[in-house]
Write a protein that holds these residues in place. Structure first.
Motif, PDB file in Angstrom:
ATOM      1  N   GLU A  96       0.824  -1.207   0.000  1.00  0.00           N
ATOM      2  CA  GLU A  96       0.000   0.000   0.000  1.00  0.00           C
ATOM      3  C   GLU A  96       0.861   1.262   0.000  1.00  0.00           C
ATOM      4  O   GLU A  96       0.553   2.244  -0.669  1.00  0.00           O
ATOM      5  CB  GLU A  96      -0.938   0.016   1.219  1.00  0.00           C
ATOM      6  N   ALA A  97       1.960   1.232   0.773  1.00  0.00           N
ATOM      7  CA  ALA A  97       2.861   2.387   0.821  1.00  0.00           C
ATOM      8  C   ALA A  97       3.531   2.604  -0.531  1.00  0.00           C
ATOM      9  O   ALA A  97       3.705   3.743  -0.973  1.00  0.00           O
ATOM     10  CB  ALA A  97       3.912   2.198   1.913  1.00  0.00           C
ATOM     11  N   ILE A  98       3.876   1.521  -1.191  1.00  0.00           N
ATOM     12  CA  ILE A  98       4.485   1.634  -2.530  1.00  0.00           C
ATOM     13  C   ILE A  98       3.472   2.193  -3.519  1.00  0.00           C
ATOM     14  O   ILE A  98       3.796   3.066  -4.334  1.00  0.00           O
ATOM     15  CB  ILE A  98       5.050   0.274  -2.979  1.00  0.00           C
ATOM     16  N   ASP A  99       2.223   1.726  -3.435  1.00  0.00           N
ATOM     17  CA  ASP A  99       1.173   2.260  -4.318  1.00  0.00           C
ATOM     18  C   ASP A  99       0.966   3.753  -4.078  1.00  0.00           C
ATOM     19  O   ASP A  99       0.813   4.528  -5.019  1.00  0.00           O
ATOM     20  CB  ASP A  99      -0.150   1.512  -4.100  1.00  0.00           C
ATOM     21  N   LEU A 100       0.965   4.164  -2.789  1.00  0.00           N
ATOM     22  CA  LEU A 100       0.806   5.576  -2.456  1.00  0.00           C
ATOM     23  C   LEU A 100       1.963   6.386  -3.028  1.00  0.00           C
ATOM     24  O   LEU A 100       1.760   7.450  -3.624  1.00  0.00           O
ATOM     25  CB  LEU A 100       0.713   5.765  -0.946  1.00  0.00           C
ATOM     26  N   HIS A 101       3.163   5.888  -2.866  1.00  0.00           N
ATOM     27  CA  HIS A 101       4.349   6.574  -3.397  1.00  0.00           C
ATOM     28  C   HIS A 101       4.226   6.744  -4.910  1.00  0.00           C
ATOM     29  O   HIS A 101       4.486   7.822  -5.447  1.00  0.00           O
ATOM     30  CB  HIS A 101       5.598   5.786  -3.028  1.00  0.00           C
ATOM     31  N   ASP A 102       3.833   5.681  -5.598  1.00  0.00           N
ATOM     32  CA  ASP A 102       3.689   5.749  -7.057  1.00  0.00           C
ATOM     33  C   ASP A 102       2.618   6.757  -7.459  1.00  0.00           C
ATOM     34  O   ASP A 102       2.797   7.524  -8.409  1.00  0.00           O
ATOM     35  CB  ASP A 102       3.354   4.373  -7.625  1.00  0.00           C
ATOM     36  N   ALA A 103       1.509   6.774  -6.721  1.00  0.00           N
ATOM     37  CA  ALA A 103       0.431   7.720  -7.031  1.00  0.00           C
ATOM     38  C   ALA A 103       0.888   9.158  -6.785  1.00  0.00           C
ATOM     39  O   ALA A 103       0.595  10.060  -7.574  1.00  0.00           O
ATOM     40  CB  ALA A 103      -0.809   7.394  -6.198  1.00  0.00           C
ATOM     41  N   LEU A 104       1.601   9.378  -5.688  1.00  0.00           N
ATOM     42  CA  LEU A 104       2.110  10.723  -5.399  1.00  0.00           C
ATOM     43  C   LEU A 104       3.122  11.165  -6.450  1.00  0.00           C
ATOM     44  O   LEU A 104       3.121  12.314  -6.887  1.00  0.00           O
ATOM     45  CB  LEU A 104       2.746  10.765  -4.010  1.00  0.00           C
ATOM     46  N   ARG A 105       3.987  10.267  -6.844  1.00  0.00           N
ATOM     47  CA  ARG A 105       5.023  10.600  -7.821  1.00  0.00           C
ATOM     48  C   ARG A 105       4.421  11.015  -9.161  1.00  0.00           C
ATOM     49  O   ARG A 105       5.012  11.796  -9.905  1.00  0.00           O
ATOM     50  CB  ARG A 105       5.966   9.410  -7.992  1.00  0.00           C
ATOM     51  N   ALA A 106       3.240  10.509  -9.478  1.00  0.00           N
ATOM     52  CA  ALA A 106       2.592  10.848 -10.744  1.00  0.00           C
ATOM     53  C   ALA A 106       1.980  12.254 -10.731  1.00  0.00           C
ATOM     54  O   ALA A 106       1.648  12.788 -11.779  1.00  0.00           O
ATOM     55  CB  ALA A 106       1.507   9.809 -11.061  1.00  0.00           C
ATOM     56  N   LEU A 107       1.827  12.848  -9.543  1.00  0.00           N
ATOM     57  CA  LEU A 107       1.232  14.187  -9.440  1.00  0.00           C
ATOM     58  C   LEU A 107       2.252  15.274  -9.763  1.00  0.00           C
ATOM     59  O   LEU A 107       3.444  15.096  -9.511  1.00  0.00           O
ATOM     60  CB  LEU A 107       0.728  14.426  -8.014  1.00  0.00           C
ATOM     61  N   PRO A 108       1.791  16.419 -10.230  1.00  0.00           N
ATOM     62  CA  PRO A 108       2.685  17.580 -10.336  1.00  0.00           C
ATOM     63  C   PRO A 108       3.183  17.964  -8.945  1.00  0.00           C
ATOM     64  O   PRO A 108       2.506  17.717  -7.937  1.00  0.00           O
ATOM     65  CB  PRO A 108       1.798  18.678 -10.921  1.00  0.00           C
ATOM     66  N   LEU A 109       4.337  18.564  -8.871  1.00  0.00           N
ATOM     67  CA  LEU A 109       4.969  18.895  -7.595  1.00  0.00           C
ATOM     68  C   LEU A 109       4.046  19.676  -6.660  1.00  0.00           C
ATOM     69  O   LEU A 109       3.946  19.361  -5.474  1.00  0.00           O
ATOM     70  CB  LEU A 109       6.269  19.675  -7.822  1.00  0.00           C
ATOM     71  N   GLY A 110       3.367  20.691  -7.154  1.00  0.00           N
ATOM     72  CA  GLY A 110       2.502  21.511  -6.310  1.00  0.00           C
ATOM     73  C   GLY A 110       1.400  20.695  -5.652  1.00  0.00           C
ATOM     74  O   GLY A 110       1.108  20.865  -4.463  1.00  0.00           O
ATOM     75  N   GLN A 111       0.775  19.798  -6.400  1.00  0.00           N
ATOM     76  CA  GLN A 111      -0.264  18.943  -5.839  1.00  0.00           C
ATOM     77  C   GLN A 111       0.338  17.951  -4.841  1.00  0.00           C
ATOM     78  O   GLN A 111      -0.222  17.704  -3.777  1.00  0.00           O
ATOM     79  CB  GLN A 111      -0.999  18.191  -6.945  1.00  0.00           C
ATOM     80  N   ARG A 112       1.463  17.396  -5.184  1.00  0.00           N
ATOM     81  CA  ARG A 112       2.139  16.431  -4.304  1.00  0.00           C
ATOM     82  C   ARG A 112       2.486  17.082  -2.964  1.00  0.00           C
ATOM     83  O   ARG A 112       2.284  16.501  -1.903  1.00  0.00           O
ATOM     84  CB  ARG A 112       3.389  15.899  -5.005  1.00  0.00           C
ATOM     85  N   GLN A 113       2.988  18.322  -3.004  1.00  0.00           N
ATOM     86  CA  GLN A 113       3.353  19.027  -1.769  1.00  0.00           C
ATOM     87  C   GLN A 113       2.156  19.187  -0.843  1.00  0.00           C
ATOM     88  O   GLN A 113       2.240  18.875   0.348  1.00  0.00           O
ATOM     89  CB  GLN A 113       3.933  20.412  -2.094  1.00  0.00           C
ATOM     90  N   VAL A 114       1.038  19.668  -1.381  1.00  0.00           N
ATOM     91  CA  VAL A 114      -0.114  19.923  -0.512  1.00  0.00           C
ATOM     92  C   VAL A 114      -0.748  18.631  -0.023  1.00  0.00           C
ATOM     93  O   VAL A 114      -1.207  18.557   1.120  1.00  0.00           O
ATOM     94  CB  VAL A 114      -1.160  20.872  -1.165  1.00  0.00           C
ATOM     95  N   ILE A 115      -0.774  17.595  -0.835  1.00  0.00           N
ATOM     96  CA  ILE A 115      -1.318  16.298  -0.416  1.00  0.00           C
ATOM     97  C   ILE A 115      -0.488  15.748   0.745  1.00  0.00           C
ATOM     98  O   ILE A 115      -1.026  15.308   1.768  1.00  0.00           O
ATOM     99  CB  ILE A 115      -1.330  15.292  -1.593  1.00  0.00           C
TER     100      ILE A 115
END
Length: 162
Positions: A96-115
């Motif tokens: 699950e943590a790996i899936d979360l990491h992969d999903a976060l990595r696919a986001l633009p930096l600004g979205q990833r930061q706030v999430i």
């Protein structure tokens, strides 16, 4: 743009200085790095350096000083790491943590930061806005877009549900 002899100086002195700096540093990559930085500094001051009796000595001195600074910095970091001791053991990541990491990595930096700041760190929107120097509305917008983008990738596969 004319280089007023810098290219000739560089070509005629590079191999010699690289050999000298390799002997000083004991590391070819480090010798190349400090020598390139010294040449960059010489080029920026070429109108003055070219008038020196021995411009090559100036470049060598700068490179040797840079090597000494890098060595001191490396020793300070090594001492600090020794004081800290070995790093703590990091547990294996769950699927699950790996899936979360992969999903976060696919986001633009600004979205990833706030999430990350909102959902993983637990900061409220206003604090995130202050920390990232954004308007609260921008934080909310990025949160909504990031959540929407991640929703599809983090949903369990419906074919596995019985």
């Amino acid at each position: 743009m004319a280089d007023d002899g810098f290219a000739v100086f560089y070509a005629s002195s590079y191999r010699r200085l690289l050999g000298q700096l390799f002997a000083v540093t004991g590391d070819l990559a480090e010798a190349e790095n400090v020598l390139q930085e010294a040449y960059a500094r010489a080029f920026a001051r070429w109108s003055r350096v070219r008038g020196y009796d021995r411009p090559e000595a100036w470049v060598r001195r700068v490179a040797i000083n840079l090597a000494a600074m890098a060595d001191r910095s490396l020793r300070r970091r090594a001492r600090a790491l020794l004081r800290l001791g070995p790093p703590p053991l990091v547990p294996e990541l769950s699927p699950e943590a790996i899936d979360l990491h992969d999903a976060l990595r696919a986001l633009p930096l600004g979205q990833r930061q706030v999430i990350v700041l909102h959902h993983l760190v637990g900061l409220p929107v206003e604090e995130i806005a202050g920390e990232l120097r954004l308007a609260p509305g921008t934080v909310k917008s990025r949160l909504a877009r990031g959540r929407a983008a991640m929703a599809g990738t983090l949903q369990p596969d419906q074919s596995e549900v019985t």
